[in-house]
Design an enzyme around this catalytic site. Structure first.
Site, PDB file in Angstrom:
ATOM      1  N   GLU A   1       9.131   1.343  11.187  1.00  0.00           N
ATOM      2  CA  GLU A   1      10.138   2.407  11.037  1.00  0.00           C
ATOM      3  C   GLU A   1       9.377   3.722  11.155  1.00  0.00           C
ATOM      4  OE1 GLU A   1      13.207   1.750  10.960  1.00  0.00           O
ATOM      5  OE2 GLU A   1      13.360  -0.285  10.167  1.00  0.00           O
TER       6      GLU A   1
ATOM      7  N   CYS B   1      13.548  10.713   6.944  1.00  0.00           N
ATOM      8  CA  CYS B   1      13.404  10.405   8.379  1.00  0.00           C
ATOM      9  C   CYS B   1      14.723  10.586   9.118  1.00  0.00           C
ATOM     10  CB  CYS B   1      12.893   8.983   8.549  1.00  0.00           C
ATOM     11  SG  CYS B   1      13.899   7.804   7.640  1.00  0.00           S
TER      12      CYS B   1
ATOM     13  N   GLU C   1       8.833  16.463  15.502  1.00  0.00           N
ATOM     14  CA  GLU C   1       9.264  16.225  14.132  1.00  0.00           C
ATOM     15  C   GLU C   1       8.532  17.187  13.191  1.00  0.00           C
ATOM     16  OE1 GLU C   1       8.029  12.552  12.094  1.00  0.00           O
ATOM     17  OE2 GLU C   1      10.072  12.382  11.348  1.00  0.00           O
TER      18      GLU C   1
ATOM     19  N   LYS D   1       0.858  -1.189   0.000  1.00  0.00           N
ATOM     20  CA  LYS D   1       0.000   0.000   0.000  1.00  0.00           C
ATOM     21  C   LYS D   1       0.889   1.232   0.000  1.00  0.00           C
ATOM     22  CE  LYS D   1      -2.259   3.075   2.730  1.00  0.00           C
ATOM     23  NZ  LYS D   1      -2.099   4.096   1.742  1.00  0.00           N
TER      24      LYS D   1
HETATM   25  P1  NAD Z   1       1.832   8.463   7.725  1.00  0.00           P
HETATM   26  O1  NAD Z   1       1.972   7.669   8.966  1.00  0.00           O
HETATM   27  O2  NAD Z   1       0.876   9.572   7.692  1.00  0.00           O
HETATM   28  O3  NAD Z   1       1.420   7.518   6.516  1.00  0.00           O
HETATM   29  C1  NAD Z   1       2.190   6.391   6.151  1.00  0.00           C
HETATM   30  C2  NAD Z   1       1.281   5.351   5.527  1.00  0.00           C
HETATM   31  O4  NAD Z   1       0.371   4.885   6.519  1.00  0.00           O
HETATM   32  C3  NAD Z   1       0.444   5.875   4.370  1.00  0.00           C
HETATM   33  O5  NAD Z   1       0.404   4.876   3.372  1.00  0.00           O
HETATM   34  C4  NAD Z   1      -0.916   6.081   5.002  1.00  0.00           C
HETATM   35  O6  NAD Z   1      -1.993   5.967   4.095  1.00  0.00           O
HETATM   36  C5  NAD Z   1      -0.945   4.939   6.016  1.00  0.00           C
HETATM   37  N1  NAD Z   1      -1.856   5.153   7.133  1.00  0.00           N
HETATM   38  C6  NAD Z   1      -2.210   6.322   7.709  1.00  0.00           C
HETATM   39  N2  NAD Z   1      -3.091   6.098   8.711  1.00  0.00           N
HETATM   40  C7  NAD Z   1      -3.272   4.765   8.777  1.00  0.00           C
HETATM   41  C8  NAD Z   1      -4.063   3.914   9.591  1.00  0.00           C
HETATM   42  N3  NAD Z   1      -4.848   4.399  10.548  1.00  0.00           N
HETATM   43  N4  NAD Z   1      -4.011   2.573   9.379  1.00  0.00           N
HETATM   44  C9  NAD Z   1      -3.227   2.061   8.416  1.00  0.00           C
HETATM   45  N5  NAD Z   1      -2.468   2.818   7.593  1.00  0.00           N
HETATM   46  C10 NAD Z   1      -2.487   4.152   7.775  1.00  0.00           C
HETATM   47  O7  NAD Z   1       3.304   8.937   7.366  1.00  0.00           O
HETATM   48  P2  NAD Z   1       3.744   9.902   6.166  1.00  0.00           P
HETATM   49  O8  NAD Z   1       3.289  11.277   6.490  1.00  0.00           O
HETATM   50  O9  NAD Z   1       3.363   9.265   4.867  1.00  0.00           O
HETATM   51  O10 NAD Z   1       5.339   9.817   6.259  1.00  0.00           O
HETATM   52  C11 NAD Z   1       6.129  10.654   7.035  1.00  0.00           C
HETATM   53  C12 NAD Z   1       6.556   9.960   8.314  1.00  0.00           C
HETATM   54  O11 NAD Z   1       7.259   8.765   8.001  1.00  0.00           O
HETATM   55  C13 NAD Z   1       7.502  10.774   9.156  1.00  0.00           C
HETATM   56  O12 NAD Z   1       7.127  10.671  10.497  1.00  0.00           O
HETATM   57  C14 NAD Z   1       8.854  10.083   8.949  1.00  0.00           C
HETATM   58  O13 NAD Z   1       9.786  10.246   9.993  1.00  0.00           O
HETATM   59  C15 NAD Z   1       8.438   8.670   8.805  1.00  0.00           C
HETATM   60  N6  NAD Z   1       9.469   7.887   8.121  1.00  0.00           N
HETATM   61  C16 NAD Z   1      10.241   7.042   8.862  1.00  0.00           C
HETATM   62  C17 NAD Z   1      11.240   6.302   8.243  1.00  0.00           C
HETATM   63  C18 NAD Z   1      12.123   5.359   9.026  1.00  0.00           C
HETATM   64  O14 NAD Z   1      12.853   4.611   8.425  1.00  0.00           O
HETATM   65  N7  NAD Z   1      12.051   5.368  10.343  1.00  0.00           N
HETATM   66  C19 NAD Z   1      11.452   6.449   6.873  1.00  0.00           C
HETATM   67  C20 NAD Z   1      10.645   7.333   6.158  1.00  0.00           C
HETATM   68  C21 NAD Z   1       9.646   8.055   6.793  1.00  0.00           C
END
Ligand code: NAD
Length: 485
Positions: free
Chosen positions: A256, A290, A389, A180
């Site tokens: 992550e 991240c 963040e 997804k």
């Molecule tokens: P997000 O959590 O908003 O969304 C990530 C994914 O989760 C999307 O596909 C979204 O549709 C899905 N999602 C959202 N709510 C959900 C739910 N209730 N149930 C299931 N799926 C759901 O994150 P984002 O804004 O897309 O990405 C940015 C974040 O990702 C930042 O916090 C960043 O630090 C983190 N990140 C971490 C790493 C790492 O390796 N630790 C790498 C990249 C990004």
């Protein structure tokens, strides 16, 4: 640089086929650098998610289970090769979806995605298994099998890179997947499934469902009883929600999550080298990595010199059209995120911060979600912009006097993903690195990766590690077999 722009409509891919979608399930895909609609995305229905999970479950018992290690390795290599054969097209799609500079997409996102597959193609052929002879009383050995059906829920910042970082070890282990992508960045995943099919991945092994998180595709996957494991990269808050949804069926999880990474600069470091790397660790991908070091602690004797040089170099960065070769900074990913990052800049002002460069929209750019690279001084450790963040091109720089003090600052958040230390004092480097509560610590460098090494966060930055054996094991179940001798 003349690049043919391109976009594609994004349908769901279930059991080896793109499936049709009702018009009311289509939503717009917007290029954040132009604010133009570049196509549509098909939100998967609950039934389609069920079909995708059923296809992935059935595929575990299909021809995929009889693929030899060598055959799986060859398929992985072929997918990596196909990504490279289509590298420019994929980079165009990634830059269009995210607003990031095309050249960054080419080098960082797409070429590294191919490398993920090539890495696990090699990794597979070098595997042994664990065995112990217990004093000639018994022989113990372990066997691995696929963990099963894996849901892969992805963020928008490094769409193909992070997806392939999950899919490659999943296929290496013989598991099956439902991917997804984030709702903002679906295009490269949509091309990837075609490349997987072309590479010979059997139907049902790789499925793709588009849509949103809560009350949509993400939630359907997280709670689905036939999903055996979830690998998720995204915000910490989302991780909590997914964990709750996955708990009743005790799914294996790998998370992550977010970070607020310290970049610690001691006075004995090589300032020019520090500045060049800190430019990247602050503003690469518009600060939407991240691992970006968004709070920079500088030892007081070099604080002023650091600020002067850092601001001067930041002012040289070129913001604008992602498809121009000279562009360093593109747009952030979308309207909502733009407003969030701008909101934090306002908070910084309210908290008494002084913006020494940036702080708003770049002059002369009317359309698109562009934000100037922004450097803030004068904040205290407890201000929100130092603790939370932001995930945009915004950094706070604070002075420190002692090693003990800066260690306290570094560990004073709930996050624990990445940290950078700059010093030429070897003992101090080891001493400080060993005390930082962080899954990854770089000394005199940043974002230098070897895919064999453990990657992930402690505290609220994650659960589990990815990379080499750590990734592979997540997609496997292990049984120990004991033979009495
Ligand atoms: P997000 O959590 O908003 O969304 C990530 C994914 O989760 C999307 O596909 C979204 O549709 C899905 N999602 C959202 N709510 C959900 C739910 N209730 N149930 C299931 N799926 C759901 O994150 P984002 O804004 O897309 O990405 C940015 C974040 O990702 C930042 O916090 C960043 O630090 C983190 N990140 C971490 C790493 C790492 O390796 N630790 C790498 C990249 C990004």
């Amino acid at each position: 640089m003349k690049i043919e722009t391109k976009s594609i409509n994004c349908r769901n891919f279930i059991n080896g086929q793109f499936v049709d979608v009702q018009d009311e399930m289509k939503f717009e895909n917007i290029n954040p650098a132009t604010e133009e609609v570049v196509g549509w995305i098909a939100e998967a229905t609950k039934e389609q998610v069920d079909e995708a999970v059923a296809a992935a479950k059935a595929a575990l018992k299909g021809p995929w289970k009889d693929f030899t290690t060598k055959e799986r390795s060859q398929i992985l290599r072929r997918i990596g090769d196909l990504i490279l054969e289509n590298v420019e097209e994929l980079a165009v799609l990634e830059a269009t979806d995210t607003g990031k500079p095309y050249l960054l997409a080419l080098e960082m996102d797409i070429k590294r995605s191919a490398h993920n597959f090539h890495f696990f193609a090699d990794y597979l052929t070098s595997l042994g298994n664990e065995s112990y002879n217990q004093d000639n009383i018994a022989l113990h050995y372990s066997v691995t099998r696929p963990v099963g059906v894996v849901a892969m829920i992805n963020p928008w910042n490094l769409p193909l890179l992070l997806l392939t970082w999950k899919l490659a070890p999943c296929l290496a282990a013989g598991s099956t997947s439902i991917m997804k992508p984030a709702e903002l960045t679906p295009m490269t995943a949509t091309r990837l499934v075609e490349l997987c099919k072309e590479a010979g991945v059997p139907d049902g092994v790789v499925n793709l469902v588009h849509g949103f998180g809560g009350n949509s595709t993400g939630a359907f996957l997280s709670e689905h009883p036939d999903v055996d494991a979830i690998t998720f990269t995204g915000e910490t808050r989302t991780g909590t929600t997914i964990m709750k949804a996955a708990a009743p069926t005790l799914k294996k999880v790998s998370f992550e999550l977010g970070g607020k990474n310290p970049n610690i600069i001691f006075a004995d470091s090589d300032l020019d080298e520090v500045i060049e790397t800190t430019l990247k660790s602050s503003f690469m991908n518009q600060g939407q990595v991240c691992l970006c070091g968004s709070r920079i602690y500088v030892e007081r004797p070099i604080f002023d010199a650091f600020i002067e040089k850092f601001v001067a170099r930041t002012n040289e960065l070129k913001i604008g059209n992602p498809f121009e070769a000279s562009t360093n900074i593109g747009s952030v990913v979308g309207k909502e995120h733009y407003e969030k990052v701008m909101g934090y800049i306002d908070i910084a002002r309210e908290e008494g911060g002084q913006i020494v460069t940036g702080g708003g929209r770049p002059a002369g750019i009317e359309k698109g979600y562009f934000i100037e690279p922004t450097i803030i001084v004068g904040l205290t450790q407890n201000s929100r912009c130092v603790k939370e963040e932001i995930f945009g091109p915004v950094v706070a720089v604070l002075p420190f006097d002692t090693e003990e003090e800066v260690l306290g600052y570094a560990n004073d958040t709930n996050y624990g993903l990445g940290a950078t230390i700059w010093t030429n004092d070897l003992r101090r480097a080891h001493r400080v690195a060993g005390q930082i509560e962080s899954g990854i610590v770089w000394v005199n460098t940043w974002y230098l990766r070897d895919l064999r090494t453990p990657f992930g966060g402690m505290k609220h930055s994650g659960i589990g590690r990815e990379g080499g054996a750590h990734s592979f094991e997540f997609y496997c179940e292990v049984s120990n077999i004991t033979i009495k001798l």
